[in-house]
Design a protein around this motif. Sequence first.
Motif, PDB file in Angstrom:
ATOM      1  N   ASP A 166       0.868  -1.157   0.000  1.00 33.59           N
ATOM      2  CA  ASP A 166       0.000   0.000   0.000  1.00 33.59           C
ATOM      3  C   ASP A 166       0.911   1.215   0.000  1.00 33.59           C
ATOM      4  OD1 ASP A 166      -2.926   1.011   0.952  1.00 33.59           O
ATOM      5  OD2 ASP A 166      -1.342   2.200   1.859  1.00 33.59           O
ATOM      6  N   PRO A 167       0.653   2.169  -0.894  1.00 32.76           N
ATOM      7  CA  PRO A 167       1.585   3.305  -0.978  1.00 32.76           C
ATOM      8  C   PRO A 167       1.720   4.032   0.352  1.00 32.76           C
ATOM      9  CG  PRO A 167      -0.358   3.617  -2.399  1.00 32.76           C
ATOM     10  CD  PRO A 167      -0.418   2.229  -1.879  1.00 32.76           C
ATOM     11  N   GLY A 168       0.633   4.066   1.138  1.00 33.29           N
ATOM     12  CA  GLY A 168       0.696   4.738   2.440  1.00 33.29           C
ATOM     13  C   GLY A 168       1.770   4.124   3.308  1.00 33.29           C
ATOM     14  N   LEU A 169       1.818   2.801   3.333  1.00 33.13           N
ATOM     15  CA  LEU A 169       2.774   2.160   4.215  1.00 33.13           C
ATOM     16  C   LEU A 169       4.189   2.194   3.648  1.00 33.13           C
ATOM     17  CD1 LEU A 169       2.195   1.035   6.974  1.00 33.13           C
ATOM     18  CD2 LEU A 169       2.966  -1.124   6.056  1.00 33.13           C
ATOM     19  N   ALA A 170       4.294   2.312   2.324  1.00 32.00           N
ATOM     20  CA  ALA A 170       5.625   2.368   1.731  1.00 32.00           C
ATOM     21  C   ALA A 170       6.393   3.582   2.231  1.00 32.00           C
ATOM     22  CB  ALA A 170       5.511   2.405   0.212  1.00 32.00           C
ATOM     23  N   PHE A 171       5.675   4.704   2.487  1.00 31.94           N
ATOM     24  CA  PHE A 171       6.383   5.913   2.870  1.00 31.94           C
ATOM     25  C   PHE A 171       6.163   6.299   4.327  1.00 31.94           C
ATOM     26  CE2 PHE A 171       6.230   5.874  -1.661  1.00 31.94           C
ATOM     27  CZ  PHE A 171       7.570   6.061  -1.935  1.00 31.94           C
ATOM     28  N   HIS A 172       5.412   5.464   5.023  1.00 38.12           N
ATOM     29  CA  HIS A 172       5.157   5.710   6.433  1.00 38.12           C
ATOM     30  C   HIS A 172       6.432   5.536   7.276  1.00 38.12           C
ATOM     31  CE1 HIS A 172       3.089   5.628  10.220  1.00 38.12           C
ATOM     32  NE2 HIS A 172       3.354   4.365  10.427  1.00 38.12           N
ATOM     33  N   PRO A 173       7.169   4.415   7.129  1.00 39.59           N
ATOM     34  CA  PRO A 173       8.371   4.249   7.972  1.00 39.59           C
ATOM     35  C   PRO A 173       9.437   5.323   7.779  1.00 39.59           C
ATOM     36  CG  PRO A 173       7.781   2.183   6.916  1.00 39.59           C
ATOM     37  CD  PRO A 173       6.932   3.240   6.297  1.00 39.59           C
ATOM     38  N   PRO A 174       9.772   5.714   6.526  1.00 37.87           N
ATOM     39  CA  PRO A 174      10.793   6.755   6.417  1.00 37.87           C
ATOM     40  C   PRO A 174      10.380   8.050   7.114  1.00 37.87           C
ATOM     41  CG  PRO A 174      10.313   5.835   4.263  1.00 37.87           C
ATOM     42  CD  PRO A 174       9.345   5.227   5.210  1.00 37.87           C
ATOM     43  N   THR A 175       9.089   8.404   7.016  1.00 41.97           N
ATOM     44  CA  THR A 175       8.617   9.625   7.661  1.00 41.97           C
ATOM     45  C   THR A 175       8.838   9.547   9.166  1.00 41.97           C
ATOM     46  OG1 THR A 175       6.876   9.564   6.012  1.00 41.97           O
ATOM     47  CG2 THR A 175       6.651  11.194   7.727  1.00 41.97           C
ATOM     48  N   LEU A 176       8.440   8.412   9.754  1.00 43.57           N
ATOM     49  CA  LEU A 176       8.620   8.257  11.195  1.00 43.57           C
ATOM     50  C   LEU A 176      10.100   8.246  11.560  1.00 43.57           C
ATOM     51  CD1 LEU A 176       6.004   5.658  12.419  1.00 43.57           C
ATOM     52  CD2 LEU A 176       6.169   8.054  13.026  1.00 43.57           C
ATOM     53  N   TYR A 177      10.913   7.578  10.743  1.00 43.85           N
ATOM     54  CA  TYR A 177      12.339   7.455  11.062  1.00 43.85           C
ATOM     55  C   TYR A 177      13.026   8.797  11.040  1.00 43.85           C
ATOM     56  CZ  TYR A 177      12.397   2.425  11.200  1.00 43.85           C
ATOM     57  OH  TYR A 177      12.195   1.138  11.560  1.00 43.85           O
ATOM     58  N   ILE A 178      12.648   9.660  10.074  1.00 43.89           N
ATOM     59  CA  ILE A 178      13.241  10.996  10.055  1.00 43.89           C
ATOM     60  C   ILE A 178      12.911  11.684  11.378  1.00 43.89           C
ATOM     61  CG2 ILE A 178      13.196  13.246   8.935  1.00 43.89           C
ATOM     62  CD1 ILE A 178      12.689  11.764   6.288  1.00 43.89           C
ATOM     63  N   GLY A 179      11.674  11.481  11.852  1.00 42.27           N
ATOM     64  CA  GLY A 179      11.291  12.041  13.142  1.00 42.27           C
ATOM     65  C   GLY A 179      12.139  11.493  14.272  1.00 42.27           C
ATOM     66  N   TYR A 180      12.268  10.166  14.345  1.00 41.16           N
ATOM     67  CA  TYR A 180      13.058   9.535  15.409  1.00 41.16           C
ATOM     68  C   TYR A 180      14.498  10.034  15.394  1.00 41.16           C
ATOM     69  CZ  TYR A 180       9.488   5.931  16.191  1.00 41.16           C
ATOM     70  OH  TYR A 180       8.351   5.259  16.491  1.00 41.16           O
ATOM     71  N   VAL A 181      15.069  10.078  14.185  1.00 40.60           N
ATOM     72  CA  VAL A 181      16.487  10.402  14.095  1.00 40.60           C
ATOM     73  C   VAL A 181      16.712  11.876  14.400  1.00 40.60           C
ATOM     74  CG1 VAL A 181      18.451  10.457  12.559  1.00 40.60           C
ATOM     75  CG2 VAL A 181      16.949   8.483  12.562  1.00 40.60           C
ATOM     76  N   GLY A 182      15.747  12.735  14.008  1.00 40.24           N
ATOM     77  CA  GLY A 182      15.842  14.141  14.376  1.00 40.24           C
ATOM     78  C   GLY A 182      15.950  14.271  15.887  1.00 40.24           C
ATOM     79  N   ILE A 183      15.172  13.442  16.589  1.00 45.64           N
ATOM     80  CA  ILE A 183      15.228  13.468  18.055  1.00 45.64           C
ATOM     81  C   ILE A 183      16.582  12.989  18.546  1.00 45.64           C
ATOM     82  CG2 ILE A 183      14.257  12.406  20.114  1.00 45.64           C
ATOM     83  CD1 ILE A 183      11.556  12.570  18.777  1.00 45.64           C
ATOM     84  N   SER A 184      17.188  12.050  17.816  1.00 49.13           N
ATOM     85  CA  SER A 184      18.516  11.586  18.235  1.00 49.13           C
ATOM     86  C   SER A 184      19.526  12.729  18.147  1.00 49.13           C
ATOM     87  CB  SER A 184      18.973  10.394  17.390  1.00 49.13           C
ATOM     88  OG  SER A 184      19.552  10.836  16.177  1.00 49.13           O
ATOM     89  N   VAL A 185      19.340  13.632  17.169  1.00 47.57           N
ATOM     90  CA  VAL A 185      20.234  14.782  17.076  1.00 47.57           C
ATOM     91  C   VAL A 185      20.031  15.696  18.284  1.00 47.57           C
ATOM     92  CG1 VAL A 185      20.875  16.783  15.707  1.00 47.57           C
ATOM     93  CG2 VAL A 185      20.289  14.651  14.572  1.00 47.57           C
ATOM     94  N   ALA A 186      18.759  15.898  18.654  1.00 44.59           N
ATOM     95  CA  ALA A 186      18.481  16.704  19.852  1.00 44.59           C
ATOM     96  C   ALA A 186      19.153  16.074  21.070  1.00 44.59           C
ATOM     97  CB  ALA A 186      16.970  16.817  20.068  1.00 44.59           C
ATOM     98  N   PHE A 187      19.101  14.752  21.140  1.00 47.73           N
ATOM     99  CA  PHE A 187      19.751  14.021  22.236  1.00 47.73           C
ATOM    100  C   PHE A 187      21.253  14.279  22.241  1.00 47.73           C
ATOM    101  CE2 PHE A 187      21.996  10.076  23.437  1.00 47.73           C
ATOM    102  CZ  PHE A 187      21.491   9.851  24.708  1.00 47.73           C
ATOM    103  N   SER A 188      21.862  14.216  21.048  1.00 50.06           N
ATOM    104  CA  SER A 188      23.308  14.467  20.963  1.00 50.06           C
ATOM    105  C   SER A 188      23.639  15.882  21.418  1.00 50.06           C
ATOM    106  CB  SER A 188      23.810  14.266  19.535  1.00 50.06           C
ATOM    107  OG  SER A 188      23.615  12.948  19.133  1.00 50.06           O
ATOM    108  N   PHE A 189      22.789  16.832  21.022  1.00 45.53           N
ATOM    109  CA  PHE A 189      22.988  18.208  21.483  1.00 45.53           C
ATOM    110  C   PHE A 189      22.965  18.268  23.009  1.00 45.53           C
ATOM    111  CE2 PHE A 189      21.871  19.778  17.196  1.00 45.53           C
ATOM    112  CZ  PHE A 189      22.823  20.765  17.072  1.00 45.53           C
ATOM    113  N   ALA A 190      21.978  17.566  23.602  1.00 46.91           N
ATOM    114  CA  ALA A 190      21.864  17.594  25.058  1.00 46.91           C
ATOM    115  C   ALA A 190      23.097  16.984  25.710  1.00 46.91           C
ATOM    116  CB  ALA A 190      20.596  16.849  25.488  1.00 46.91           C
ATOM    117  N   VAL A 191      23.553  15.851  25.171  1.00 43.63           N
ATOM    118  CA  VAL A 191      24.747  15.208  25.725  1.00 43.63           C
ATOM    119  C   VAL A 191      25.959  16.125  25.552  1.00 43.63           C
ATOM    120  CG1 VAL A 191      26.346  13.274  25.442  1.00 43.63           C
ATOM    121  CG2 VAL A 191      23.883  12.870  25.422  1.00 43.63           C
TER     122      VAL A 191
END
Lengths: 641, 175
Positions: A166-191
């Motif tokens: 389903d096209p929705g699911l094909a692009f759902h994980p990358p969208t979420l992952y960009i979100g997760y990884v963006g947070i990892s950058v915030a985490f690195s900033f905090a550290v």
Amino acid sequence: MTAEIGLAALWLAAALAALQLVMAALGLARGQPEPVAAVRPIAIVQGALAAITMIALIALFLASDMSVKLVVENSHSAKPWIYKFAGAWGNHEGSMLLWVTILGLAGGAVAILERRLPERTLIATLGAQAGIALGFYAFLLFASNPFARISHAPPNGLGLNPLLQDPGLAFHPPTLYIGYVGISVAFSFAVGALITRDVGPAFARAMRPWVLASWVFLTLGITAGSYWAYYELGWGGWWFWDPVENASLMPWLAATALLHSVTVLATRDGLRAWTVMLAVVAFSMSMIGTFLVRSGILTSVHAFAVDPERGAFILALLLIYIGGALALFAARIGTVRAGNTFEFVSREGGLVINNLLLSVILGIVLIGTLYPLVAASFGVQLSVGPPFFNKAAGPIALALVVAMAVGPLLRWRRDDAGALLDRLIWPIAATGFTGAALVVLAPPGVLPLLGISLAAGLAVASILPLIGRNLLRTPLFTWGMVVAHLGIAVSLVGMACDSAYTAETLIAARVGQPVRVGPYVVRLAGIKPVVGDNWSALEARLTATRDDDTIVLRPQSRFFTDPVTATSESAIATEWDGQLYTVLGQADEQGRWQLRLWWKPFVTLIWLGGVLIALGGALSLIGRWRRERRERRVVVQERYA
Amino acid sequence: MRRWLLWTPLALFGLLFAVVAGGLIKPADRTVRSAMIGKPLPDFTLPPIAPGKPGLSTAVFRQGQPRLLNIFASWCIPCAAESPQLLRLKAMGVPVDAIAIRDTAPALRGFLNRNGDPFDRIGDDRQSAVQLALGSSGVPESFVIDGKGRIVHQHVGDIRASDVAAIAAAVKNAR
């Protein structure tokens, strides 16, 4: 050859991440200029190498290279190309590679773009980022190699779960992952900021765009995921409190709190410790969420035990990153100078309430998600479902709506309670009027009644900051806040209407028999078989009449052969005031067909609101970026004046 | 802020970590334990549904010989997949009886013609009443009953080829 290039790039990227970590540590410990100067270029090259590995994997999937184990297990040469493409990350190894690729690219972007931070803090941040990346590279190389070959290449692959086609699911994980990884950058900033003891407004301003951007992607990902589950699974619901859904909701809740507290730190230099804590918590949630779901420990403890090596690896990473960051926090935050203080009745105070309420909801979701796991360790099997989450989180979410309405109307530092009440007259009036009108016209349950009334109040309160201003000169980030808060009100109306006014009919219908659902009379006009690319189906022809308009819906029950699976494809008619949702079930021996029909008034507002929330975040991000560019230009002009 | 308060997040995380690690080291037991094992078979009398084959009642299971009781339906696909295993058990000398759930005589006749007929008796449980009394939640499901009408073994889901030996042993041990 492609697989070997990918694997080689993965090893090189891992080596560079190690080098980046060592150089950053040397630079910080000894203060020598050479290692410090090396960190940025290394981070950029590491990001490029990570991108090469992902491109290599996508190329393998597009070419259907059946000598690679991962392609065999997750693809099929007859699949449409878009699903081959998406198949690259629709599995454990590929999604981990996508994770680390986005992580590497984000690190490179920080190295190129970041100019606000003092150099020492930036180096520490890039060092932390390399540390995170190194763990994931190791996980891929030692426990989840996506480029492994198999000795006997079969002629064809095993395919992809039809539900995922389903096209929705094909692009759902990358969208979420960009979100997760963006947070990892915030985490690195905090550290990074904790290591150099430099937790101040400059650090918050540097972190804010990353938090905002990842929050926008998380919001979009959650909204899209919710709509996908709604139309694809055919259950007629839009949120199930499934561990997988909670896995993306928890980081979103933490990121929402972080987004607000980082603003206090950036503009008022308050909430220092709290902001750092939230950055750590947000990343912890995205790690706990992704990996507990990936490893299958939440949906089934069994799947986790199938591969103890992977499970142990993930746990070790969790221990190092989250445990390490929390220990660093505890050891260091006491030595960070306290920020500014403020009165309770103030914008800061409102944001603290917002943060506390969000944290409580996060706690409820976390406890509900992990409780089955804890119970299992005491030998009890149970599951925690929507009744618990709705009952526990619902009232607090409504309190949060009140806080959202009040917060933006408060002044920074200190405000007067009487003056605040004056400003709140219109929102309170809107809430009261809507509540009274609902009770008279169509009384819903208590929670939906409160939901719709408070949403009306919130909608009015959200627009108030724009009243009496020149709309063209209003900063874009103020628009962003208005639009995002309005989006919450819109979503809330959709959720409350759906829970209060949905009409459902489950019937075994003969051909020609009329069925009433909501404002519609639905008639089963006929059933016929249809055939698709890799499926066959029974398709119902339903005519739905409302007033004098008739629409035709064609729900299907589909059968896939490779692998054998049956799915129901719902048919949904979208009107301005809601959706008619139809699902075709089984036939019985008397020749009647099972039909499930729902009339869901205003349900589309849920996702419209989600899109508005994300749009608000995007507007804020653009607004901040433009203001910063302008300020930088002013600085440059002053320098040459 | 109190210093110990700063360490509480780490402590909470440690607790969480311990639980998850525990789950990893000692995977939970996920098999369904039946509350019915050791209990007597509930009393029932079911009419016949297949022509020339008697119906089923509790009395059959109290005649001193252990029997296998299979709960199935002609509309159930795993039940068709299970048939060869039941035929094998029958050939190994295990007496097999069945309860047909929400079924009709013509559909059942078709099912037995297609998949073979290992059953001595088939009871017609049109309303699932006996199925519910047995604490069975779905089809297929099988019970080993000793000669005194007591349930000694329960198998949820279809009997796979790899399960046949264990079930035959359970019947033998019930003697």
